[in-house]
Motif scaffolding. Structure first.
Motif, PDB file in Angstrom:
ATOM      1  N   LEU A   1      -9.230  -6.862   6.563  1.00 16.60           N
ATOM      2  CA  LEU A   1      -9.190  -5.578   6.091  1.00 16.60           C
ATOM      3  C   LEU A   1      -8.819  -5.491   4.774  1.00 16.60           C
ATOM      4  N   MET A   2      -9.361  -4.934   3.847  1.00 20.33           N
ATOM      5  CA  MET A   2      -8.564  -4.856   2.488  1.00 20.33           C
ATOM      6  C   MET A   2      -8.296  -3.456   1.952  1.00 20.33           C
ATOM      7  N   PHE A   3      -7.074  -3.592   1.413  1.00 24.21           N
ATOM      8  CA  PHE A   3      -6.369  -2.621   0.751  1.00 24.21           C
ATOM      9  C   PHE A   3      -6.258  -2.814  -0.740  1.00 24.21           C
ATOM     10  N   PRO A   4      -6.737  -2.115  -1.531  1.00 18.42           N
ATOM     11  CA  PRO A   4      -6.578  -2.295  -3.015  1.00 18.42           C
ATOM     12  C   PRO A   4      -5.402  -1.735  -3.562  1.00 18.42           C
ATOM     13  N   ILE A   5      -4.642  -2.862  -4.274  1.00 18.12           N
ATOM     14  CA  ILE A   5      -3.486  -2.305  -4.688  1.00 18.12           C
ATOM     15  C   ILE A   5      -3.487  -2.052  -6.336  1.00 18.12           C
TER      16      ILE A   5
ATOM     17  N   ALA B   1     -14.392   9.143   7.430  1.00 16.79           N
ATOM     18  CA  ALA B   1     -14.389  10.184   6.283  1.00 16.79           C
ATOM     19  C   ALA B   1     -13.244  10.118   5.246  1.00 16.79           C
ATOM     20  N   ILE B   2     -12.139   9.167   5.560  1.00 19.07           N
ATOM     21  CA  ILE B   2     -11.144   9.264   4.609  1.00 19.07           C
ATOM     22  C   ILE B   2     -11.024   7.888   4.314  1.00 19.07           C
ATOM     23  N   TRP B   3     -11.933   6.880   4.349  1.00 18.51           N
ATOM     24  CA  TRP B   3     -11.638   5.491   3.883  1.00 18.51           C
ATOM     25  C   TRP B   3     -11.755   5.419   2.548  1.00 18.51           C
ATOM     26  N   ASP B   4     -12.763   6.289   1.861  1.00 16.29           N
ATOM     27  CA  ASP B   4     -12.750   6.283   0.255  1.00 16.29           C
ATOM     28  C   ASP B   4     -11.369   6.716  -0.338  1.00 16.29           C
ATOM     29  N   ARG B   5     -10.792   7.527   0.352  1.00 12.57           N
ATOM     30  CA  ARG B   5      -9.560   8.041  -0.548  1.00 12.57           C
ATOM     31  C   ARG B   5      -8.506   6.971  -0.850  1.00 12.57           C
ATOM     32  N   TYR B   6      -8.416   6.090   0.279  1.00 13.25           N
ATOM     33  CA  TYR B   6      -7.472   4.848  -0.049  1.00 13.25           C
ATOM     34  C   TYR B   6      -8.192   3.534  -0.403  1.00 13.25           C
ATOM     35  N   GLY B   7      -9.449   3.636  -0.711  1.00  4.42           N
ATOM     36  CA  GLY B   7     -10.312   2.474  -1.233  1.00  4.42           C
ATOM     37  C   GLY B   7     -10.307   1.506  -0.071  1.00  4.42           C
ATOM     38  N   LEU B   8     -10.387   1.722   1.168  1.00  2.13           N
ATOM     39  CA  LEU B   8     -10.368   0.717   2.014  1.00  2.13           C
ATOM     40  C   LEU B   8     -11.551  -0.332   2.084  1.00  2.13           C
ATOM     41  N   GLY B   9     -11.613  -1.367   2.464  1.00  2.00           N
ATOM     42  CA  GLY B   9     -12.831  -2.314   2.528  1.00  2.00           C
ATOM     43  C   GLY B   9     -12.794  -3.369   3.420  1.00  2.00           C
ATOM     44  N   TYR B  10     -13.645  -4.600   3.087  1.00  7.29           N
ATOM     45  CA  TYR B  10     -13.592  -5.603   4.181  1.00  7.29           C
ATOM     46  C   TYR B  10     -14.111  -6.764   3.464  1.00  7.29           C
TER      47      TYR B  10
ATOM     48  N   ARG C   1      -1.388   3.934 -12.860  1.00  8.39           N
ATOM     49  CA  ARG C   1      -2.871   4.725 -13.444  1.00  8.39           C
ATOM     50  C   ARG C   1      -3.942   4.747 -12.475  1.00  8.39           C
ATOM     51  N   GLY C   2      -3.762   4.086 -11.451  1.00  7.70           N
ATOM     52  CA  GLY C   2      -4.853   4.029 -10.508  1.00  7.70           C
ATOM     53  C   GLY C   2      -5.914   2.920 -10.696  1.00  7.70           C
ATOM     54  N   ARG C   3      -5.754   1.786 -11.447  1.00  6.70           N
ATOM     55  CA  ARG C   3      -6.318   0.771 -11.997  1.00  6.70           C
ATOM     56  C   ARG C   3      -6.108  -0.216 -10.828  1.00  6.70           C
ATOM     57  N   VAL C   4      -7.155  -0.842 -10.394  1.00  8.17           N
ATOM     58  CA  VAL C   4      -7.040  -1.808  -9.223  1.00  8.17           C
ATOM     59  C   VAL C   4      -6.476  -3.333 -10.125  1.00  8.17           C
ATOM     60  N   VAL C   5      -5.421  -3.789  -9.511  1.00  2.05           N
ATOM     61  CA  VAL C   5      -4.923  -4.796 -10.097  1.00  2.05           C
ATOM     62  C   VAL C   5      -4.598  -5.932  -8.991  1.00  2.05           C
ATOM     63  N   GLY C   6      -4.942  -5.741  -7.880  1.00  3.75           N
ATOM     64  CA  GLY C   6      -4.944  -6.791  -6.766  1.00  3.75           C
ATOM     65  C   GLY C   6      -5.126  -6.271  -5.593  1.00  3.75           C
TER      66      GLY C   6
ATOM     67  N   ASP D   1       1.556   2.133   7.196  1.00  3.02           N
ATOM     68  CA  ASP D   1       2.690   2.842   7.227  1.00  3.02           C
ATOM     69  C   ASP D   1       2.760   4.048   6.092  1.00  3.02           C
ATOM     70  N   ALA D   2       2.180   3.657   4.956  1.00  2.00           N
ATOM     71  CA  ALA D   2       2.226   4.485   3.689  1.00  2.00           C
ATOM     72  C   ALA D   2       1.242   5.608   3.653  1.00  2.00           C
ATOM     73  N   ILE D   3       0.027   5.078   4.578  1.00  2.00           N
ATOM     74  CA  ILE D   3      -1.373   5.997   4.785  1.00  2.00           C
ATOM     75  C   ILE D   3      -0.899   6.844   5.745  1.00  2.00           C
ATOM     76  N   ALA D   4       0.003   6.337   7.014  1.00  2.00           N
ATOM     77  CA  ALA D   4       0.529   7.323   8.005  1.00  2.00           C
ATOM     78  C   ALA D   4       1.247   8.502   7.318  1.00  2.00           C
ATOM     79  N   VAL D   5       2.161   8.246   6.689  1.00  2.00           N
ATOM     80  CA  VAL D   5       2.882   9.421   6.125  1.00  2.00           C
ATOM     81  C   VAL D   5       2.161  10.111   5.194  1.00  2.00           C
ATOM     82  N   ASP D   6       1.008   9.584   4.562  1.00  2.00           N
ATOM     83  CA  ASP D   6       0.551  10.518   3.643  1.00  2.00           C
ATOM     84  C   ASP D   6      -0.429  11.461   4.459  1.00  2.00           C
ATOM     85  N   ARG D   7      -1.018  11.006   5.377  1.00  2.00           N
ATOM     86  CA  ARG D   7      -2.073  11.823   6.292  1.00  2.00           C
ATOM     87  C   ARG D   7      -1.157  12.843   7.033  1.00  2.00           C
ATOM     88  N   ALA D   8      -0.162  12.308   7.749  1.00  2.00           N
ATOM     89  CA  ALA D   8       0.764  13.350   8.561  1.00  2.00           C
ATOM     90  C   ALA D   8       0.872  14.549   8.028  1.00  2.00           C
ATOM     91  N   GLY D   9       1.133  14.877   6.845  1.00  2.00           N
ATOM     92  CA  GLY D   9       1.357  15.992   6.267  1.00  2.00           C
ATOM     93  C   GLY D   9       2.536  16.611   6.575  1.00  2.00           C
TER      94      GLY D   9
END
Length: 713
Positions: free
Chosen positions: A203-207, A150-159, A211-216, A268-276
Motif C-alpha cells: 500500500l503506497m503513501f506519497p510523501i 471516497a477519501i483515498w484521493d485526498r491522501y493520494g493512496l495507491g498500490y 509545497r505538496g510536491r511528491v518527493v518519495g 495515525d496521521a490520517i486518523a487524526v486528520d479524519r477524526a475531526g
C-alpha cells in the motif's frame, strides 16, 4: 533564482498596503489612525495587535512581535524571506530580477525537475493500480482500517503491484530511462543486469514536501514481508531528515491552532486528520527525529503533542523528541496512549471523542519525565533520590517561566523527600550544562543550531535581562534611530561588550550605516541578514552531512517550507544589501549560524545554495569576532524591537539638556553592569585558584575610574 536587492524589496513594500495584506488573515478594526485586532500569534481576549498604515508596520503589545508586511507573512505562513518576497512580488506585480545559473546549478535544477515528473507519474500509476483488479488486497486493507474509497484521493493512496518489474516496464513505455527511476528511488539494478521495482505488493503513501510536491513514497507491506514499512531511499529530492508526512495537508490547521500532534505512522496521521478532533498530525517517517524536522515544524507551531506508541521503541523516540523540541524552544506535551494502542487504534475502537480526550489530557514534558522517573527509580534510598534529582534537573532547567519552574521544583522536592534547595542546586548545575552544550553546538563548524534558524509564530525567547538594563539599551537605540546627532556621543562612550541584549546592539550598529534612518529600509536589511544567516546554516549543515544522494551534482537544498505551488519561489536566492554586513571571513559577520553569511563578494559558485549578502567592507560596523554569533533569532528579535520603537516612541524631554543627562544615565547603567560582570569574573578566577589576567584588572580599574568621573570615556 532571483537577485533580491534592497531596491526591489522597497518597491514591493511601497506597492502593497500592509492593512490589505494582514486584513486577509485577521479581521482588523479601525481605531483612530491605526487598526487593531486580536493577535494572530498568541491567544488573547483584548486586542493588542496594531497595524499602522502610515508606517506600514505592525506590532503586538502582548507578545512583542512586530515588523513589516514581509515579517507578517513569514511568520504567518512559515516562509523564509526569499519565499515571502517571491509571493509578495507576484501580488504586487513586481518582476524579480533573475540571476544567471552556473552550469552546476542548472544541471541540479534540471535533474530535480526530471525526478519530480517521474515521481508524479509513479504516484498516478500507483493510484490507478489501487482501483484495478490487482489492488484488491490493498482495497480490503483500507476498508478494514475505516478508509472508504471516497477519501483515498485526498491522501493520494495507491498500490504497488506484486510483480517484479511492473512499474519499471510502465515507466519505460512512457519514455523514462531506468537510471532515472533508480535515482528517483523507484527501482533497483539487478546484479546480473536489468532493473526491478523497489516497491512490490505494498500500500503506497506519497510523501510530499510542504509545497505538496511528491518527493518519495512509503510502502506498507500487505503480505507480512519485511520491513513492514519501506521508505524511499535518500535522493536529490527525498531526505527523511527534512520531511514530515502529512505536513502539506496539515498546514492550514497547524497555523490555525499553533499545535501539532507528532505520530509515528502514516495511518495515525490520517486518523487524526479524519477524526475531526481539532488537531492536525504529522508523522515523522520513523522513530528517529532529526533537528531538521524539528526546525521545519517549529515554523508553524508553538506547541507539539507527542503521541508515539507506548512500547519501548516509542518511549525512546518520545524521549529524543522531547529533547529536540524543548531545546528548540517549542512547548512539548506528551499524550498518554492506552497500552498497545496508537492513535489510529483509539479512533477505530473507541471513536474520535476518546482520541480527543487523550490529546487534551497530554501532560507537560517535565511532568511526563517525573512520572517516568518515579516508575523507574527506587526513591526510597539516598542513591535513588540522587539519581531521580539528576534525571529531572535538565527538564526542570528547560522550563522557561520562573514561577512555573519554582512550582515544579517545590512539588518534586517534596515527592522525592529532598530539601528544596538541594533540587535547586541540581537544576542550576543542569542549566549550566545545557548552556555549555548549546554554545558548543552553535560554534561547531557545520553545526545546525535549530533555535537560531527557525521561523516561528511566537516571540523568540531571550535571556532574562534586568529591567533597568533593557530600559537603558532601548533608550540608547531609540536615540540613535530618531536623533542621529547623538549617535557619535553614544558610540564614543560604549564598547560592543557593554551591550547585554544582542538585538539592541545590532540595531544600534545598523543605524550607524544609514543616514537618514528609514525603518522600512532597516527592516529590509534585517530580513537580508536573516536570510543570509539561514542560508549559511543550511549550507553548513549540508556540508557537514556530506553528499547523501551520491548524485553527480551533490546535495541540493530544497526550497524551504511553506511555498505555494506555482508561486515562483527561487530555489537559490541572492540578497544584495549594501553596507549590511562585512566580507565573508572566518568568524565574520552574519556568520553566525555556522561561519560567514556571505560568499565572497556575492558571486555564487557552483552548488552554492541560499541567499547571498553582498557587502561594503568599508562600512562594516556589524563585524563580529571569532566567538560571536549573529543568528536569525537575534535578527528577528531586532525586527520586533524596531517595530515597538516605531509604534511606541520614547517620550521627548521637556527641559534643555535633559536628553544628554538621560543618555548619560543610560550609559552609566550599562557601564555599571559591565563592571559587575568583570568583578564576578575576577572573583570566579580567584576562587578557583587561577591567575587573574592583567588586562582584566586594568579594564576593571578603568571602568571604576570612568564611573567615578576620574577618566574620560
Amino acid at each position: 533564482m532571483y537577485r533580491l536587492d534592497e531596491h526591489v524589496v522597497d518597491e514591493i513594500r511601497q506597492r502593497l498596503d500592509i492593512v490589505e495584506v494582514i486584513g486577509e488573515y485577521v479581521p482588523l478594526r479601525r481605531a483612530g489612525r491605526e487598526y487593531v485586532a486580536l493577535c494572530p500569534f498568541h491567544q488573547e481576549r483584548t486586542p493588542s495587535f496594531t497595524v499602522s498604515p502610515a508606517k506600514q508596520m505592525f506590532y503586538c503589545f502582548g507578545c512583542q512581535v512586530g515588523g513589516d508586511v514581509f515579517t507578517f507573512v513569514m511568520k504567518k505562513e512559515g516562509w523564509t524571506f526569499p519565499e515571502a518576497v517571491a509571493e509578495l512580488a507576484r501580488r504586487a506585480g513586481v518582476t524579480l530580477p533573475e540571476r544567471p545559473l552556473s552550469p552546476g546549478q542548472r544541471r541540479a535544477r534540471d535533474r530535480q525537475e526530471q525526478l519530480a515528473r517521474v515521481l508524479d507519474l509513479a504516484a498516478a500509476l500507483f493510484r490507478q493500480a489501487l482501483r484495478s483488479p490487482a489492488g484488491e488486497a490493498a482495497r480490503t486493507y483500507l476498508e478494514e482500517r475505516g478508509l472508504p474509497p471516497a477519501i483515498w484521493d485526498r491522501y493520494g493512496l495507491g498500490y504497488a503491484p506484486a510483480g517484479w518489474d511492473g512499474l519499471v516496464r510502465a515507466l519505460q513505455k512512457r519514455g523514462v530511462p531506468p537510471a532515472l527511476m533508480v535515482e528517483a528511488g523507484l527501482a533497483q539494478a539487478r546484479p546480473g543486469g536489468g532493473y526491478y521495482d523497489r516497491f512490490r505488493h505494498r500500500l503506497m503513501f506519497p510523501i510530499t514536501d510542504p509545497r505538496g510536491r511528491v518527493v518519495g513514497f512509503g510502502g506498507r507491506s500487505l503480505d507480512g514481508q519485511e520491513p513492514k514499512y519501506l521508505n524511499s531511499p535518500e535522493t536529490p529530492l527525498f531526505s527523511k531528515r527534512r520531511l514530515w508526512y502529512g505536513l502539506d495537508w496539515a498546514r492550514p490547521r497547524l497555523r490555525e491552532t499553533g499545535t501539532a500532534v507528532v505520530v509515528e505512522g502514516y495511518m495515525d496521521a490520517i486518523a487524526v486528520d479524519r477524526a475531526g478532533v481539532g488537531y492536525a498530525a504529522v508523522a515523522s517517517l520513523g522513530t528517529s527525529l532529526s533537528e531538521e524536522q524539528v526546525e521545519l515544524l517549529a515554523r508553524y507551531v508553538q506547541q507539539v503533542i507527542i503521541a508515539y506508541d507506548a512500547d519501548a521503541a516509542g518511549q525512546r523516540a518520545t524521549l529524543r523528541g522531547l529533547e529536540l523540541f524543548a531545546d528548540a524552544g517549542v512547548e512539548v506535551r506528551v499524550a498518554q496512549l492506552p497500552p498497545g494502542r496508537d492513535p489510529d487504534d483509539v479512533v477505530r475502537r473507541e471513536g474520535p471523542d476518546a482520541l480527543r480526550r487523550v490529546l487534551d489530557a497530554a501532560v507537560p514534558v517535565v511532568e511526563y519525565r517525573f512520572r517516568q522517573v518515579m516508575a523507574e527509580v527506587d526513591t526510597a534510598t539516598p542513591r535513588g533520590r540522587a539519581r531521580a534529582a539528576a534525571e529531572l534537573a535538565p527538564w526542570l532547567a528547560r522550563v522557561r517561566h520562573p514561577v512555573e519552574r519554582g512550582e515544579y521544583v517545590r512539588r518534586y522536592a517534596l515527592s522525592l523527600g529532598l530539601e528544596e534547595g538541594v533540587l535547586w542546586q541540581e537544576v542550576r548545575r543542569a542549566a549550566r550544562g545545557l548552556r555549555r552544550a548549546a554554545s558548543q553546538a552553535a560554534g561547531r563548524p557545520g553545526g545546525n543550531n535549530v533555535q537560531a534558524v527557525r521561523h516561528t509564530n511566537r516571540r523568540v525567547p531571550v535571556e532574562e535581562v534586568p529591567a533597568g538594563i533593557a530600559r537603558a539599551e532601548r533608550g540608547l537605540v531609540a536615540a540613535s534611530l530618531f536623533h542621529p546627532e547623538w549617535r557619535d556621543y553614544i558610540a564614543a562612550r560604549l564598547e560592543p561588550g557593554d551591550w547585554v541584549t544582542p538585538a539592541h546592539r545590532l540595531l544600534f550598529e545598523l543605524a550607524g550605516t544609514m543616514d537618514p534612518v528609514d525603518p522600512g529600509r532597516m527592516l529590509s536589511r534585517l530580513h537580508a541578514l536573516a536570510a543570509a544567516a539561514e542560508a549559511e546554516a543550511q549550507t553548513g549543515a549540508e556540508a557537514g552531512a556530506g553528499t547523501e544522494t551520491g548524485s553527480e551534482t551533490g546535495p541540493v537544498a530544497e526550497p524551504a517550507a511553506g511555498s505555494r505551488p506555482g508561486a515562483g519561489v527561487p530555489e537559490v536566492g541572492e540578497v544584495r544589501v549594501p553596507g549590511a554586513v562585512g566580507e565573508a571571513t572566518p568568524g565574520g559577520p552574519a556568520g553566525q549560524a555556522g561561519g560567514a553569511a556571505g560568499a565572497g563578494k556575492g558571486q555564487a559558485g557552483e552548488g552554492q545554495t541560499g541567499p547571498v549578502v553582498e557587502s561594503n567592507k568599508d562600512r562594516d560596523p556589524l563585524q563580529r569576532g571569532a566567538g560571536e554569533r549573529l543568528d536569525v533569532a537575534v535578527i528577528q528579535e531586532a525586527a520586533s524591537v524596531l517595530a515597538a520603537l516605531v509604534q511606541s516612541p520614547e517620550p521627548e524631554p521637556d527641559e534643555p539638556g535633559e536628553r544628554e543627562r538621560i543618555l548619560e544615565d543610560y550609559i552609566k547603567t550599562l557601564k555599571r553592569h559591565s563592571l559587575w560582570k568583570i568583578q564576578r569574573r575576577i572573583a570566579h578566577l580567584e576562587a578557583s585558584g587561577r591567575a587573574v589576567p592583567v588586562d582584566l584588572v586594568a579594564k576593571f580599574q578603568l571602568l571604576s575610574a570612568q564611573l567615578k568621573g576620574r577618566a574620560g570615556g
